[in-house]
Design an enzyme around this catalytic site. Structure first.
Site, PDB file in Angstrom:
ATOM      1  N   PRO A 196       3.719  -4.445   0.091  1.00  0.00           N
ATOM      2  CA  PRO A 196       3.687  -3.162  -0.685  1.00  0.00           C
ATOM      3  C   PRO A 196       3.705  -3.429  -2.107  1.00  0.00           C
ATOM      4  O   PRO A 196       4.451  -3.287  -2.912  1.00  0.00           O
ATOM      5  CB  PRO A 196       4.879  -2.555  -0.338  1.00  0.00           C
ATOM      6  CG  PRO A 196       6.048  -3.579  -0.083  1.00  0.00           C
ATOM      7  CD  PRO A 196       5.212  -4.615   0.782  1.00  0.00           C
ATOM      8  N   CYS A 197       2.620  -3.768  -2.426  1.00  0.00           N
ATOM      9  CA  CYS A 197       2.334  -4.373  -4.051  1.00  0.00           C
ATOM     10  C   CYS A 197       2.585  -3.194  -5.031  1.00  0.00           C
ATOM     11  O   CYS A 197       2.783  -3.253  -6.072  1.00  0.00           O
ATOM     12  CB  CYS A 197       1.051  -5.002  -4.203  1.00  0.00           C
ATOM     13  SG  CYS A 197      -0.301  -3.959  -3.956  1.00  0.00           S
ATOM     14  N   HIS A 198       2.531  -1.821  -4.563  1.00  0.00           N
ATOM     15  CA  HIS A 198       2.901  -0.536  -5.245  1.00  0.00           C
ATOM     16  C   HIS A 198       4.066  -0.459  -5.736  1.00  0.00           C
ATOM     17  O   HIS A 198       4.551   0.313  -6.490  1.00  0.00           O
ATOM     18  CB  HIS A 198       2.182   0.764  -4.448  1.00  0.00           C
ATOM     19  CG  HIS A 198       2.861   0.716  -3.158  1.00  0.00           C
ATOM     20  ND1 HIS A 198       2.640   0.039  -2.031  1.00  0.00           N
ATOM     21  CD2 HIS A 198       4.035   1.678  -2.884  1.00  0.00           C
ATOM     22  CE1 HIS A 198       3.404   0.533  -1.162  1.00  0.00           C
ATOM     23  NE2 HIS A 198       4.063   1.354  -1.616  1.00  0.00           N
TER      24      HIS A 198
END
Length: 192
Positions: A138-140
């Site tokens: 989940p790079c967000h």
């Protein structure tokens, strides 16, 4: 599994793509403006993959992604990723990023410090921008300190970090508010 495959699937935010190989998921593509563009990006990134029916472990990953993009809790921590070809530092960043709880964020600097590489915030940002495993990694949830950059990796298609975080917060029971997540406040700097 034998060789590489990919499929396109429906989510609450549009048609996503997922590619896999013998050792796990090799990439996830969030929707582009049109399905043909999502499919085209998948074919460019994984030219040796064939469109196939996903095996059970990929189906489970797809179900988790769909659930998360609906704003509901989903645990993707058991999804096997094929990290062959991923730089060792980037793999460490991705492993740490997978531990960030839903609805929470960290800065590039905080991730670097957690990896005992406190001067490597720029390297963390580079790793995040190259994340091939959207949603599963989940790079967000990893942001710039002091400002809100809404950029997401090329695999993010037209979706922004802000939109992904708002989906998570909408169904989250976290004590952080939507404002806290979308507009993180940098800690005060020491005087003197």
């Amino acid at each position: 599994m034998a060789g590489r495959g990919y499929t396109i699937f429906d989510t609450g935010i549009g048609r996503c793509g997922i590619a896999w190989g013998d050792f796990g998921i090799v990439g996830v593509q969030l929707p582009e403006a049109r399905e043909i563009e999502t499919r085209g990006r998948m074919l460019r990134q994984y030219p040796n993959a064939r469109e196939l029916r996903p095996p059970l472990n990929v189906e489970i990953a797809i179900e988790g992604i769909v659930t998360l993009l609906r704003g509901q809790p989903s645990d993707l921590s058991d999804v096997t990723l094929d990290m062959s070809g991923i730089h060792a530092f980037n793999a460490r960043v991705y492993a740490f990023t997978r531990t960030i709880p839903r609805g929470e964020t960290r800065t590039y600097g905080e991730v670097a410090a957690s990896l005992r590489a406190s001067g490597a915030a720029h390297s963390v940002a580079q790793a995040i921008s190259r994340n091939p495993f959207m949603i599963i990694v989940p790079c967000h949830r990893v942001l710039e300190a002091g400002s809100y950059a809404d950029r997401i990796s090329p695999n993010g298609g037209t979706i922004s970090k802000r939109r992904l975080l708002s989906l998570e917060v909408a169904g989250s029971t976290s004590s952080k508010t939507l404002f806290d997540v979308l507009l993180p406040v940098a800690p005060p700097r020491p005087q003197g």
